[in-house]
Design an enzyme around this catalytic site. Structure first.
Site, PDB file in Angstrom:
ATOM      1  CB  SER A 193      32.923  39.544  34.528  1.00 32.68           C
ATOM      2  OG  SER A 193      31.804  40.181  35.054  1.00 32.68           O
ATOM      3  NE  ARG A 194      39.031  36.323  38.588  1.00 29.03           N
ATOM      4  CZ  ARG A 194      38.755  37.012  39.712  1.00 29.03           C
ATOM      5  NH1 ARG A 194      38.330  38.271  39.644  1.00 29.03           N
ATOM      6  NH2 ARG A 194      38.915  36.473  40.890  1.00 29.03           N
ATOM      7  CG  LEU A 195      35.395  40.136  30.507  1.00 31.14           C
ATOM      8  CD1 LEU A 195      34.262  40.756  29.694  1.00 31.14           C
ATOM      9  CD2 LEU A 195      36.247  39.252  29.587  1.00 31.14           C
TER      10      LEU A 195
END
Ligand SMILES: Cc1cc2nc3c(=O)[nH]c(=O)nc-3n(C[C@H](O)[C@H](O)[C@H](O)COP(=O)(O)O)c2cc1C
Length: 215
Positions: A193-195
């Site tokens: 999630s692009r975290l």
């Protein structure tokens, strides 16, 4: 080909405060050895790093060089002292390095100050290089404009003849090493999630402080 549809999920690993070494150079060596693990294709060069330099007027340029040592907690590489990068490093000793290890979804970014290697070290490393690379270093006035490829090949052939097959080739005065003394080192691990995880070490007097950065 549609660039806007190209994306990958990063799920291979994590980078958590509890898992890292307090010394970023130890952490770097751990990640470097992890980057080398497995059945890597021949073309992967995990010691390839982007070196960014700038001059006094604010012009910036980047190129790949090969990491050749980590002695004295510095990042060592070798190049031509008359090249464009050398001129920039002469006018501004602040540089940045960036490693991309796509196969393990990791990036390492380094900022620091650069200085020249001691002459005897550059000469010792030059002696260890393959003969063709030694000759190439002499032939190429790196970063200067050349009339044609043929000119370079002719110079190489002449030099090969001069030196024969076994005469030692002396290290040119304008070739040698540099080392980057790090000020910050950021470890980036791709996450879902692009975290992504980003942990940045910053040198604080002689201690290293670690901060988590937003992805
Ligand atoms: C994989 C790879 C490794 C390279 N390694 C070096 C190196 O160790 N030293 C070097 O001077 N140039 C190396 N180069 C060439 C540089 O990227 C660059 O073309 C050259 O140093 C001239 O840069 P400059 O004109 O900005 O000084 C490498 C290029 C690639 C693609």
């Amino acid at each position: 080909m549609s660039l806007y549809e190209m994306r990958k999920s990063y799920t291979l690993s994590t980078l958590l405060e509890k898992d890292i070494d307090p010394n970023p150079m130890v952490q770097f060596k751990t990640w470097l050895s992890e980057a080398l693990q497995g059945d890597l294709p021949d073309w992967v060069e995990v010691n390839a790093m982007t070196l960014s330099t700038s001059d006094g007027k604010g012009e910036v340029s980047s190129r790949i060089v090969l990491l050749k040592g980590l002695e004295q907690d510095r990042f060592w590489f070798y190049t031509n002292y008359d090249s464009d990068k050398a001129a920039q490093m002469e006018s501004n000793s602040h540089v940045a390095l960036c490693f991309l290890w796509q196969h393990i979804q990791r990036q390492v970014r380094v900022t620091g100050t650069v200085s020249k290697a001691p002459r005897d070290q550059s000469e010792a490393y030059f002696r260890k290089r393959p003969r063709d690379s030694q000759l190439g270093a002499i032939v190429s006035s790196q970063s200067s404009v050349v009339e044609s490829r043929e000119v370079l090949e002719r110079r190489l052939a002449e030099l090969k003849q001069q030196h024969g097959d076994s005469n030692p080739i002396p290290c040119p005065d304008n070739w040698g090493g540099y080392c980057v003394d790090p000020i910050t080192i950021e470890f980036w691990q791709g996450r879902d999630s692009r975290l992504h995880d980003r942990l940045r070490y910053r040198k604080d007097a002689s201690n290293w402080r670690v901060e988590r950065l937003a992805p």
